[in-house]
Design a protein around this motif. Structure first.
Motif, PDB file in Angstrom:
ATOM      1  N   PHE A 103      35.022  45.562  45.865  1.00 34.24           N
ATOM      2  CA  PHE A 103      33.916  45.981  46.705  1.00 34.24           C
ATOM      3  C   PHE A 103      33.557  44.868  47.681  1.00 34.24           C
ATOM      4  CE2 PHE A 103      32.995  49.451  43.853  1.00 34.24           C
ATOM      5  CZ  PHE A 103      33.237  48.950  42.586  1.00 34.24           C
ATOM      6  N   TYR A 130      30.124  43.494  49.769  1.00 35.61           N
ATOM      7  CA  TYR A 130      28.675  43.566  49.927  1.00 35.61           C
ATOM      8  C   TYR A 130      28.240  42.664  51.073  1.00 35.61           C
ATOM      9  CZ  TYR A 130      28.145  45.624  45.211  1.00 35.61           C
ATOM     10  OH  TYR A 130      28.195  46.433  44.100  1.00 35.61           O
ATOM     11  N   SER A 173      36.037  48.569  34.929  1.00 32.53           N
ATOM     12  CA  SER A 173      35.699  49.814  34.235  1.00 32.53           C
ATOM     13  C   SER A 173      34.356  50.310  34.712  1.00 32.53           C
ATOM     14  CB  SER A 173      35.626  49.582  32.724  1.00 32.53           C
ATOM     15  OG  SER A 173      36.812  49.017  32.236  1.00 32.53           O
ATOM     16  N   ALA A 174      34.136  51.585  34.536  1.00 33.23           N
ATOM     17  CA  ALA A 174      32.835  52.142  34.885  1.00 33.23           C
ATOM     18  C   ALA A 174      31.769  51.589  33.946  1.00 33.23           C
ATOM     19  CB  ALA A 174      32.885  53.665  34.792  1.00 33.23           C
ATOM     20  N   ASN A 175      30.582  51.432  34.496  1.00 35.27           N
ATOM     21  CA  ASN A 175      29.418  51.006  33.721  1.00 35.27           C
ATOM     22  C   ASN A 175      29.559  49.638  33.071  1.00 35.27           C
ATOM     23  OD1 ASN A 175      27.314  52.877  34.079  1.00 35.27           O
ATOM     24  ND2 ASN A 175      28.388  54.348  32.799  1.00 35.27           N
ATOM     25  N   THR A 176      30.365  48.790  33.675  1.00 29.98           N
ATOM     26  CA  THR A 176      30.446  47.404  33.217  1.00 29.98           C
ATOM     27  C   THR A 176      30.082  46.478  34.374  1.00 29.98           C
ATOM     28  OG1 THR A 176      32.773  47.203  33.772  1.00 29.98           O
ATOM     29  CG2 THR A 176      32.239  47.910  31.537  1.00 29.98           C
ATOM     30  N   GLU A 177      29.969  45.183  34.046  1.00 26.43           N
ATOM     31  CA  GLU A 177      29.531  44.233  35.052  1.00 26.43           C
ATOM     32  C   GLU A 177      30.565  44.052  36.149  1.00 26.43           C
ATOM     33  OE1 GLU A 177      30.244  43.648  31.938  1.00 26.43           O
ATOM     34  OE2 GLU A 177      31.174  41.690  31.616  1.00 26.43           O
ATOM     35  N   ALA A 178      30.087  43.588  37.292  1.00 30.19           N
ATOM     36  CA  ALA A 178      30.946  43.205  38.396  1.00 30.19           C
ATOM     37  C   ALA A 178      30.897  41.693  38.526  1.00 30.19           C
ATOM     38  CB  ALA A 178      30.463  43.866  39.679  1.00 30.19           C
ATOM     39  N   PHE A 179      31.977  41.129  39.034  1.00 29.53           N
ATOM     40  CA  PHE A 179      32.061  39.690  39.258  1.00 29.53           C
ATOM     41  C   PHE A 179      32.153  39.445  40.751  1.00 29.53           C
ATOM     42  CE2 PHE A 179      32.320  38.687  34.881  1.00 29.53           C
ATOM     43  CZ  PHE A 179      33.014  39.723  34.293  1.00 29.53           C
ATOM     44  N   PHE A 180      31.574  38.331  41.152  1.00 29.26           N
ATOM     45  CA  PHE A 180      31.437  38.067  42.579  1.00 29.26           C
ATOM     46  C   PHE A 180      32.129  36.781  42.993  1.00 29.26           C
ATOM     47  CE2 PHE A 180      28.446  41.249  44.071  1.00 29.26           C
ATOM     48  CZ  PHE A 180      28.005  41.770  42.874  1.00 29.26           C
ATOM     49  N   GLY A 181      32.661  36.805  44.211  1.00 29.55           N
ATOM     50  CA  GLY A 181      33.120  35.596  44.833  1.00 29.55           C
ATOM     51  C   GLY A 181      31.933  34.764  45.289  1.00 29.55           C
ATOM     52  N   GLN A 182      32.251  33.571  45.797  1.00 28.31           N
ATOM     53  CA  GLN A 182      31.195  32.657  46.232  1.00 28.31           C
ATOM     54  C   GLN A 182      30.550  33.099  47.541  1.00 28.31           C
ATOM     55  OE1 GLN A 182      30.516  30.917  43.426  1.00 28.31           O
ATOM     56  NE2 GLN A 182      30.352  29.046  44.607  1.00 28.31           N
TER      57      GLN A 182
END
Lengths: 114, 112
Positions: free
Chosen positions: A33, A35, A98-107
């Motif tokens: 994704f 943002y 997976s659905a309904n799990t956390e997302a991880f972000f770049g810096q």
């Protein structure tokens, strides 16, 4: 958790030009994704980068302004086209599996348009 | 669509004070709920999460309980430290179940 590398980390660009931001993940991920975080604001989803097909854009964001590529399961690019000062923001790449799990972000990429 | 509302900041507390940051949500279905933290000059990090009603997420002394009856996921810490100064974001999974929708963020400043 995935390790996400974004390049560039920051840039100052002239209005009317375009900038391509790269997002590289250290493992294959299902979802990627993009943002935007405008100064002092929360995160707003721009689009979901789909592997092998056109990205899915949220309301208010269009492909001509924010073209996205995702050639494989570990890499994506976001281009901010024909920039204006209003595009000055932090742009963040995010991944999930997976659905309904956390997302991880770049810096994030801190973009300033002058 | 699914959304969260969190209390406005900035919040200023003295070290060792009790912290509560309120977060309520509106959703269809059964979203997962998250708190993310953004320390000054750093990226967004997952602080804790809860995936179903009555789950309690906890990490680094912070806690939040998924309350379906009050549609809330308030963040609490019993004794804050200067190093907890950051912006805290409440989030939930969107209707698609994959992307996240974020609250506006609450800035916390802890003074010695």
């Amino acid at each position: 958790s995935a390790v996400i590398s974004q390049k560039p980390s920051r840039d100052i660009c002239q209005r009317g030009t375009s900038l391509t931001i790269q997002c590289q993940v250290d493992s294959q991920v299902t979802m990627m994704f993009w943002y935007r975080q405008q100064p002092g604001q929360s995160l707003t989803l721009i689009a979901t980068a789909n592997q092998g097909s056109e990205a899915t854009y949220e309301s208010g964001f269009v492909i001509d302004k924010f073209p996205i590529s995702r050639p494989n399961l570990t890499f994506s690019t976001l281009t901010v086209s024909n920039m204006s000062p209003e595009d000055s923001s932090i742009y963040l790449c995010s991944v999930g599996n997976s659905a309904n799990t956390e997302a991880f972000f770049g810096q994030g990429t801190r973009l300033t348009v002058v | 669509g699914n959304s969260v509302t969190q209390m406005e900041g900035p919040v200023t507390l003295s070290e060792e004070a009790f912290l509560t940051i309120n977060c309520t949500y509106t959703a269809t279905g059964y979203p997962s709920l998250f708190w993310y933290v953004q320390y000054p000059g750093e990226g967004l990090q997952l602080l804790l999460k809860a995936t179903k009603a009555d789950d309690k997420g906890s990490n680094k002394g912070f806690e939040a309980t998924y309350r379906k009856e009050t549609t809330s996921f308030h963040l609490e810490k019993g004794s804050v430290q200067v190093s907890d100064s950051a912006v805290y974001f409440c989030a939930l999974t969107s209707n698609s179940g994959y992307a996240l929708n974020f609250g506006k963020g609450t800035s916390l400043l802890v003074t010695p």
